[in-house]
Design a protein around this motif. Structure first.
Motif, PDB file in Angstrom:
ATOM      1  N   LYS A  78       0.886  -1.313   0.074  1.00 30.22           N
ATOM      2  CA  LYS A  78       0.082   0.028   0.042  1.00 30.22           C
ATOM      3  C   LYS A  78       0.785   1.355  -0.061  1.00 30.22           C
ATOM      4  O   LYS A  78       0.376   2.438  -0.391  1.00 30.22           O
ATOM      5  N   LEU A  79       2.132   1.133   0.646  1.00 29.17           N
ATOM      6  CA  LEU A  79       2.767   2.506   0.723  1.00 29.17           C
ATOM      7  C   LEU A  79       3.433   2.744  -0.548  1.00 29.17           C
ATOM      8  O   LEU A  79       3.613   4.011  -0.911  1.00 29.17           O
ATOM      9  N   THR A  80       3.689   1.810  -1.388  1.00 27.17           N
ATOM     10  CA  THR A  80       4.167   2.003  -2.782  1.00 27.17           C
ATOM     11  C   THR A  80       2.857   2.804  -3.574  1.00 27.17           C
ATOM     12  O   THR A  80       3.378   3.609  -4.431  1.00 27.17           O
ATOM     13  N   ILE A  81       1.578   2.304  -3.316  1.00 22.27           N
ATOM     14  CA  ILE A  81       0.532   3.270  -4.085  1.00 22.27           C
ATOM     15  C   ILE A  81       0.339   4.646  -3.567  1.00 22.27           C
ATOM     16  O   ILE A  81       0.116   5.555  -4.265  1.00 22.27           O
ATOM     17  N   VAL A  82       0.471   4.528  -2.163  1.00 24.28           N
ATOM     18  CA  VAL A  82       0.175   5.956  -1.606  1.00 24.28           C
ATOM     19  C   VAL A  82       1.202   6.907  -2.131  1.00 24.28           C
ATOM     20  O   VAL A  82       0.633   8.291  -2.316  1.00 24.28           O
ATOM     21  N   ALA A  83       2.420   6.473  -2.118  1.00 24.38           N
ATOM     22  CA  ALA A  83       3.311   7.490  -2.858  1.00 24.38           C
ATOM     23  C   ALA A  83       2.857   7.948  -4.393  1.00 24.38           C
ATOM     24  O   ALA A  83       3.733   8.880  -4.681  1.00 24.38           O
ATOM     25  N   ARG A  84       2.277   7.348  -4.937  1.00 24.43           N
ATOM     26  CA  ARG A  84       1.754   7.665  -6.188  1.00 24.43           C
ATOM     27  C   ARG A  84       0.394   8.053  -6.619  1.00 24.43           C
ATOM     28  O   ARG A  84      -0.335   8.056  -7.456  1.00 24.43           O
ATOM     29  N   ARG A  85      -0.213   8.638  -5.428  1.00 29.15           N
ATOM     30  CA  ARG A  85      -1.558   8.911  -5.255  1.00 29.15           C
ATOM     31  C   ARG A  85      -1.788  10.175  -6.281  1.00 29.15           C
ATOM     32  O   ARG A  85      -2.946  10.066  -6.728  1.00 29.15           O
ATOM     33  N   ARG A  86      -1.108  10.992  -6.501  1.00 24.16           N
ATOM     34  CA  ARG A  86      -1.141  12.105  -7.400  1.00 24.16           C
ATOM     35  C   ARG A  86      -1.197  11.725  -8.629  1.00 24.16           C
ATOM     36  O   ARG A  86      -2.040  12.135  -9.615  1.00 24.16           O
ATOM     37  N   GLU A  87      -0.410  10.666  -9.179  1.00 20.89           N
ATOM     38  CA  GLU A  87      -0.662  10.043 -10.456  1.00 20.89           C
ATOM     39  C   GLU A  87      -1.863   9.530 -10.734  1.00 20.89           C
ATOM     40  O   GLU A  87      -2.328   9.802 -11.896  1.00 20.89           O
ATOM     41  N   ILE A  88      -2.438   8.748  -9.916  1.00 23.46           N
ATOM     42  CA  ILE A  88      -3.990   8.315  -9.880  1.00 23.46           C
ATOM     43  C   ILE A  88      -4.929   9.341 -10.115  1.00 23.46           C
ATOM     44  O   ILE A  88      -5.860   9.338 -10.889  1.00 23.46           O
ATOM     45  N   GLU A  89      -4.655  10.121  -9.055  1.00 21.70           N
ATOM     46  CA  GLU A  89      -5.587  11.607  -9.160  1.00 21.70           C
ATOM     47  C   GLU A  89      -5.782  12.230 -10.545  1.00 21.70           C
ATOM     48  O   GLU A  89      -6.848  12.613 -10.998  1.00 21.70           O
ATOM     49  N   MET A 117      -4.810  11.038 -13.548  1.00 22.64           N
ATOM     50  CA  MET A 117      -5.321  10.145 -14.362  1.00 22.64           C
ATOM     51  C   MET A 117      -6.976   9.994 -14.353  1.00 22.64           C
ATOM     52  O   MET A 117      -7.773  10.031 -15.442  1.00 22.64           O
ATOM     53  N   LYS A 118      -7.441  10.271 -13.085  1.00 26.60           N
ATOM     54  CA  LYS A 118      -8.748  10.346 -12.959  1.00 26.60           C
ATOM     55  C   LYS A 118      -9.236  11.718 -13.500  1.00 26.60           C
ATOM     56  O   LYS A 118     -10.570  11.736 -14.219  1.00 26.60           O
ATOM     57  N   LEU A 119      -8.732  12.876 -13.279  1.00 23.96           N
ATOM     58  CA  LEU A 119      -9.261  14.261 -13.773  1.00 23.96           C
ATOM     59  C   LEU A 119      -9.279  14.190 -15.220  1.00 23.96           C
ATOM     60  O   LEU A 119      -9.885  14.896 -15.636  1.00 23.96           O
ATOM     61  N   VAL A 120      -8.359  13.586 -15.908  1.00 23.10           N
ATOM     62  CA  VAL A 120      -8.378  13.590 -17.426  1.00 23.10           C
ATOM     63  C   VAL A 120      -9.161  12.679 -18.081  1.00 23.10           C
ATOM     64  O   VAL A 120      -9.257  12.308 -19.344  1.00 23.10           O
ATOM     65  N   GLY A 121     -10.053  11.831 -17.354  1.00 19.92           N
ATOM     66  CA  GLY A 121     -10.842  11.172 -17.665  1.00 19.92           C
ATOM     67  C   GLY A 121     -10.709   9.622 -17.832  1.00 19.92           C
ATOM     68  O   GLY A 121     -11.549   8.732 -18.431  1.00 19.92           O
ATOM     69  N   ALA A 122      -9.819   8.984 -17.250  1.00 24.27           N
ATOM     70  CA  ALA A 122      -9.383   7.554 -17.094  1.00 24.27           C
ATOM     71  C   ALA A 122     -10.585   6.939 -16.114  1.00 24.27           C
ATOM     72  O   ALA A 122     -10.947   7.244 -15.249  1.00 24.27           O
ATOM     73  N   THR A 123     -10.948   5.820 -16.809  1.00 23.87           N
ATOM     74  CA  THR A 123     -11.836   4.985 -16.029  1.00 23.87           C
ATOM     75  C   THR A 123     -11.230   4.197 -14.998  1.00 23.87           C
ATOM     76  O   THR A 123      -9.999   4.140 -14.907  1.00 23.87           O
ATOM     77  N   ASP A 124     -12.024   3.814 -13.870  1.00 23.92           N
ATOM     78  CA  ASP A 124     -11.556   3.058 -12.669  1.00 23.92           C
ATOM     79  C   ASP A 124     -10.730   1.808 -13.168  1.00 23.92           C
ATOM     80  O   ASP A 124      -9.663   1.506 -12.879  1.00 23.92           O
ATOM     81  N   ARG A 159      -8.240   1.687  -4.554  1.00 26.40           N
ATOM     82  CA  ARG A 159      -9.412   2.009  -4.398  1.00 26.40           C
ATOM     83  C   ARG A 159      -9.763   3.348  -3.640  1.00 26.40           C
ATOM     84  O   ARG A 159     -10.656   4.183  -3.841  1.00 26.40           O
ATOM     85  N   LYS A 160      -8.856   3.609  -2.691  1.00 30.42           N
ATOM     86  CA  LYS A 160      -9.106   4.764  -2.065  1.00 30.42           C
ATOM     87  C   LYS A 160      -8.836   6.111  -2.648  1.00 30.42           C
ATOM     88  O   LYS A 160      -9.467   7.084  -2.325  1.00 30.42           O
ATOM     89  N   PHE A 161      -8.157   6.014  -3.693  1.00 25.11           N
ATOM     90  CA  PHE A 161      -7.665   7.270  -4.652  1.00 25.11           C
ATOM     91  C   PHE A 161      -8.692   7.243  -5.970  1.00 25.11           C
ATOM     92  O   PHE A 161      -8.351   8.262  -6.567  1.00 25.11           O
ATOM     93  N   LEU A 162      -9.627   6.508  -5.974  1.00 21.99           N
ATOM     94  CA  LEU A 162     -10.315   6.451  -7.405  1.00 21.99           C
ATOM     95  C   LEU A 162     -11.587   7.637  -7.166  1.00 21.99           C
ATOM     96  O   LEU A 162     -12.162   7.946  -8.377  1.00 21.99           O
ATOM     97  N   LYS A 163     -11.858   7.855  -5.917  1.00 21.10           N
ATOM     98  CA  LYS A 163     -13.050   8.825  -5.631  1.00 21.10           C
ATOM     99  C   LYS A 163     -12.597  10.303  -5.692  1.00 21.10           C
ATOM    100  O   LYS A 163     -11.986  10.748  -4.676  1.00 21.10           O
ATOM    101  N   VAL A 164     -12.268  10.656  -6.734  1.00 25.40           N
ATOM    102  CA  VAL A 164     -11.824  12.372  -7.196  1.00 25.40           C
ATOM    103  C   VAL A 164     -13.043  13.133  -7.504  1.00 25.40           C
ATOM    104  O   VAL A 164     -13.678  12.881  -8.568  1.00 25.40           O
TER     105      VAL A 164
END
Length: 300
Positions: A194-205, A207-214, A295-300
């Motif tokens: 999880k720590l490796t994913i948390v460190a890249r949360r901005r990357e996920i956010e 991707m979601k803002l530009v329209g990427a699906t879950d 999953r925690k960072f998909l709700k943008v």
């Protein structure tokens, strides 16, 4: 999903392993250490369970026949024994064969009894009764004792009852420890991933803002988690396989299988089961840790 898209996700997942070098190393190390402990404990417990089953299966009821019984009466007794519940087999053992078996069981000390051959044999004829379930030995012995033409019934009462009690305790303790160790390992490994994913949360956010699906966001992390788990399971598997091979060869070389009347699980069988189990555990834990974090960072 198209194969082309899947290949793209796989490539992205593999690239992420290289881009996040130290976090990747930490995750694989956590998987390796945890699965090494799980694998070692499983190897010991599987062999203990196998040995316990072998000892249980060697338990038998020896029904000594009344010396005055005729051949017809012996045959009647055999039929009655075969009709008892849970009886798997009934084998006749003559007093001569019984003496031979007794001498062999005594080893070098049995030489003093060899002079009895051809003379008056004090042992009676007997039937050796095997049950379909080891724990039914006690009930079968009690039932056999009530039959006609039976002089004595021997099944090592104190030994057998203590054996079943100890085996049950060991199996229950082993099951609890394995389950506890597995849950602890899953918790530690998943949180490290999880720590490796948390460190890249901005990357996920982003991707979601530009329209990427879950699903589009999840797949690279799914594959990355799968790779982390599988890579982390390879090292403990190799270490345990090499170590078990050495122990197995030493056990065979010392001829302990003959002296102790028990066998370790064959090397090929153990490595096949253990290898598949560790890889599966690593893959499941890696995927679960990655997906629950994303999953925690998909709700943008």
């Amino acid at each position: 999903m198209k194969l082309r898209t899947l290949m793209r996700h796989a490539k992205e997942g593999a690239k992420s392993l290289g881009r996040n070098g130290w976090m990747t190393f930490a995750s694989i190390s956590a998987v390796t250490v945890a699965l090494l402990l799980v694998g070692l404990f499983l190897t010991v417990m599987l062999n203990l369970n196998s040995i316990a089953s072998q000892v249980e299966n060697n338990v038998e009821v020896r029904v000594f026949i009344d010396r005055t019984a005729t051949k017809e009466q012996q045959e009647t007794l055999k039929n009655q024994l075969q009709q008892l519940s849970h009886v798997k087999s009934v084998t006749f053992v003559s007093k001569e064969q019984g003496l031979e078996d007794f001498i062999k069981s005594m080893g070098d000390d049995g030489d003093v009894f060899k002079s009895m051959k051809g003379k008056e044999n004090p042992l009676p004829d007997a039937f050796v009764v095997k049950t379909d379930k080891p724990k039914e030995t006690i009930d079968v012995a009690k039932a056999a004792k009530e039959l006609n033409y039976v002089d004595e019934v021997n099944y090592g009462r104190d030994y057998v009852e203590k054996l079943f009690h100890v085996v049950d305790i060991l199996r229950n303790i082993g099951l609890v420890l394995i389950v506890g160790l597995l849950f602890t390992s899953i918790f530690l490994i998943a949180n490290t991933i999880k720590l490796t994913i948390v460190a890249r949360r901005r990357e996920i956010e982003i991707m979601k803002l530009v329209g990427a699906t879950d699903a589009f966001v999840r797949w690279p992390y799914f594959i990355e988690g799968l790779m982390l788990g599988v890579l982390g399971s390879i090292i403990p598997f190799l270490l345990i396989a090499i170590g078990y091979h050495q122990v197995y060869d030493w056990f065979i070389g010392k001829n302990y299988q003959t002296y102790l009347f028990v066998k370790l699980i064959p090397y090929e069988k153990m490595t096949l089961y253990l290898g598949g189990l560790l890889v599966l555990l690593g893959a499941v834990i890696g995927v679960w840790g990655s997906l629950t974090s994303v999953r925690k960072f998909l709700k943008v």
